[in-house]
Scaffold this motif. Structure first.
Motif, PDB file in Angstrom:
ATOM      1  N   SER A  24       0.828  -1.212   0.000  1.00  0.00           N
ATOM      2  CA  SER A  24       0.000   0.000   0.000  1.00  0.00           C
ATOM      3  C   SER A  24       0.863   1.263   0.000  1.00  0.00           C
ATOM      4  N   SER A  25       1.944   1.280   0.766  1.00  0.00           N
ATOM      5  CA  SER A  25       2.790   2.481   0.773  1.00  0.00           C
ATOM      6  C   SER A  25       3.500   2.658  -0.564  1.00  0.00           C
ATOM      7  N   THR A  26       3.932   1.551  -1.166  1.00  0.00           N
ATOM      8  CA  THR A  26       4.600   1.622  -2.475  1.00  0.00           C
ATOM      9  C   THR A  26       3.637   2.146  -3.532  1.00  0.00           C
ATOM     10  N   LEU A  27       2.415   1.608  -3.534  1.00  0.00           N
ATOM     11  CA  LEU A  27       1.426   2.054  -4.530  1.00  0.00           C
ATOM     12  C   LEU A  27       1.012   3.505  -4.293  1.00  0.00           C
ATOM     13  N   ARG A  28       0.913   3.913  -3.032  1.00  0.00           N
ATOM     14  CA  ARG A  28       0.583   5.321  -2.741  1.00  0.00           C
ATOM     15  C   ARG A  28       1.645   6.261  -3.329  1.00  0.00           C
ATOM     16  N   LEU A  29       2.912   5.920  -3.085  1.00  0.00           N
ATOM     17  CA  LEU A  29       4.002   6.751  -3.611  1.00  0.00           C
ATOM     18  C   LEU A  29       3.995   6.780  -5.142  1.00  0.00           C
ATOM     19  N   THR A  30       3.695   5.650  -5.751  1.00  0.00           N
ATOM     20  CA  THR A  30       3.673   5.572  -7.212  1.00  0.00           C
ATOM     21  C   THR A  30       2.513   6.385  -7.775  1.00  0.00           C
ATOM     22  N   ILE A  31       1.343   6.268  -7.169  1.00  0.00           N
ATOM     23  CA  ILE A  31       0.180   7.046  -7.618  1.00  0.00           C
ATOM     24  C   ILE A  31       0.457   8.533  -7.445  1.00  0.00           C
ATOM     25  N   ALA A  32       1.143   8.899  -6.365  1.00  0.00           N
ATOM     26  CA  ALA A  32       1.510  10.306  -6.154  1.00  0.00           C
ATOM     27  C   ALA A  32       2.459  10.778  -7.253  1.00  0.00           C
ATOM     28  N   ALA A  33       3.402   9.935  -7.652  1.00  0.00           N
ATOM     29  CA  ALA A  33       4.335  10.286  -8.728  1.00  0.00           C
ATOM     30  C   ALA A  33       3.597  10.461 -10.049  1.00  0.00           C
ATOM     31  N   VAL A  34       2.614   9.604 -10.301  1.00  0.00           N
ATOM     32  CA  VAL A  34       1.809   9.712 -11.528  1.00  0.00           C
ATOM     33  C   VAL A  34       1.023  11.016 -11.504  1.00  0.00           C
ATOM     34  N   SER A  35       0.399  11.323 -10.366  1.00  0.00           N
ATOM     35  CA  SER A  35      -0.379  12.563 -10.235  1.00  0.00           C
ATOM     36  C   SER A  35       0.507  13.784 -10.417  1.00  0.00           C
ATOM     37  N   LYS A  36       1.702  13.731  -9.842  1.00  0.00           N
ATOM     38  CA  LYS A  36       2.649  14.845  -9.974  1.00  0.00           C
ATOM     39  C   LYS A  36       3.016  15.062 -11.443  1.00  0.00           C
ATOM     40  N   GLU A  37       3.220  13.968 -12.155  1.00  0.00           N
ATOM     41  CA  GLU A  37       3.562  14.042 -13.577  1.00  0.00           C
ATOM     42  C   GLU A  37       2.396  14.627 -14.381  1.00  0.00           C
ATOM     43  N   GLU A  38       1.172  14.310 -13.967  1.00  0.00           N
ATOM     44  CA  GLU A  38      -0.015  14.811 -14.675  1.00  0.00           C
ATOM     45  C   GLU A  38      -0.172  16.319 -14.554  1.00  0.00           C
ATOM     46  N   VAL A  39       0.249  16.876 -13.437  1.00  0.00           N
ATOM     47  CA  VAL A  39       0.089  18.322 -13.250  1.00  0.00           C
ATOM     48  C   VAL A  39       1.358  19.099 -13.565  1.00  0.00           C
ATOM     49  N   ALA A  40       2.423  18.390 -13.932  1.00  0.00           N
ATOM     50  CA  ALA A  40       3.669  19.070 -14.312  1.00  0.00           C
ATOM     51  C   ALA A  40       3.464  19.743 -15.658  1.00  0.00           C
ATOM     52  N   GLY A  41       4.178  20.825 -15.863  1.00  0.00           N
ATOM     53  CA  GLY A  41       4.050  21.540 -17.129  1.00  0.00           C
ATOM     54  C   GLY A  41       3.041  22.672 -17.020  1.00  0.00           C
ATOM     55  N   LYS A  42       2.670  23.201 -18.158  1.00  0.00           N
ATOM     56  CA  LYS A  42       1.791  24.372 -18.167  1.00  0.00           C
ATOM     57  C   LYS A  42       0.325  24.018 -17.974  1.00  0.00           C
ATOM     58  N   GLN A  43      -0.046  22.788 -18.360  1.00  0.00           N
ATOM     59  CA  GLN A  43      -1.451  22.413 -18.282  1.00  0.00           C
ATOM     60  C   GLN A  43      -1.585  20.979 -17.768  1.00  0.00           C
ATOM     61  N   ALA A  44      -2.536  20.789 -16.845  1.00  0.00           N
ATOM     62  CA  ALA A  44      -2.775  19.445 -16.314  1.00  0.00           C
ATOM     63  C   ALA A  44      -3.349  18.569 -17.419  1.00  0.00           C
ATOM     64  N   ARG A  45      -2.963  17.290 -17.405  1.00  0.00           N
ATOM     65  CA  ARG A  45      -3.455  16.365 -18.431  1.00  0.00           C
ATOM     66  C   ARG A  45      -3.485  14.961 -17.863  1.00  0.00           C
ATOM     67  N   GLU A  46      -4.200  14.083 -18.535  1.00  0.00           N
ATOM     68  CA  GLU A  46      -4.254  12.672 -18.148  1.00  0.00           C
ATOM     69  C   GLU A  46      -3.151  11.929 -18.886  1.00  0.00           C
ATOM     70  N   LEU A  47      -2.387  11.128 -18.163  1.00  0.00           N
ATOM     71  CA  LEU A  47      -1.299  10.374 -18.784  1.00  0.00           C
ATOM     72  C   LEU A  47      -1.842   9.131 -19.479  1.00  0.00           C
ATOM     73  N   SER A  48      -1.211   8.770 -20.586  1.00  0.00           N
ATOM     74  CA  SER A  48      -1.559   7.524 -21.272  1.00  0.00           C
ATOM     75  C   SER A  48      -0.941   6.359 -20.498  1.00  0.00           C
ATOM     76  N   ASP A  49      -1.327   5.138 -20.854  1.00  0.00           N
ATOM     77  CA  ASP A  49      -0.751   3.960 -20.195  1.00  0.00           C
ATOM     78  C   ASP A  49       0.762   3.910 -20.371  1.00  0.00           C
ATOM     79  N   ASP A  50       1.256   4.272 -21.565  1.00  0.00           N
ATOM     80  CA  ASP A  50       2.700   4.275 -21.805  1.00  0.00           C
ATOM     81  C   ASP A  50       3.407   5.263 -20.894  1.00  0.00           C
ATOM     82  N   GLU A  51       2.804   6.441 -20.722  1.00  0.00           N
ATOM     83  CA  GLU A  51       3.415   7.454 -19.852  1.00  0.00           C
ATOM     84  C   GLU A  51       3.377   7.007 -18.388  1.00  0.00           C
TER      85      GLU A  51
END
Length: 154
Positions: A24-51
């Motif tokens: 659970s802690s590993t998955l929480r950290l990973t989901i947080a990293a995915v969320s951080k990547e989604e809001v990085a940059g100028k505009q928030a976006r949904e990541l594809s499976d590859d991303e």
């Protein structure tokens, strides 16, 4: 929500219900990293499976590097924890190529690049351009580069 991201969330819920602290802690950290990547940059976006897969691969690499650092520092308990987290993340990544498979793909790319006239130091870039799409996510860049150098030299 992408299917891989949804799977992470479902597995997190299952891990919490099973009281699996490591997972659970590993998955929480990973989901947080995915969320951080989604809001990085100028505009928030949904990541594809590859991303999402690239983010997971990056997180797994961090765990391997941290495990090595902890092991060298004499903190074997912490190193073991990092390795265990890496194993959890590996479940979400494609199967890594074996040395023989990687060598075969690189050998074909070297032939292709040489047929295209690439020689010397420029051949490295040409070969990497051919190899990277074929091994994306299934072999670390450093491993690929080392194999390319070895086959170009030999």
């Amino acid at each position: 929500m992408t299917t891989l991201k949804a799977k992470l969330h479902e597995d997190l819920t299952a891990a919490i219900k099973a009281r699996d602290e490591l997972r659970s802690s590993t998955l929480r950290l990973t989901i947080a990293a995915v969320s951080k990547e989604e809001v990085a940059g100028k505009q928030a976006r949904e990541l594809s499976d590859d991303e999402v897969q690239k983010v997971i691969a990056r997180e797994a690499k961090k765990r391997r590097e941290a495990a090595d650092a902890f092991a060298q520092g004499g903190r074997s308990e912490q190193a073991e924890r990092e390795r265990a987290e890496g194993v959890v993340l590996d479940e979400y990544l494609p199967k890594q190529l074996g040395d023989d498979e990687l060598r075969e793909i690189v050998a074909q790319a070297v032939e292709e690049a040489r047929a295209g006239g690439a020689e010397g130091p420029r051949a490295m870039g040409a070969v990497m351009k051919i190899v990277n799409p074929k091994v994306a996510g299934r072999a670390e860049g450093g491993r690929v580069a080392a194999t390319v150098k070895q086959l170009l030299a030999g």
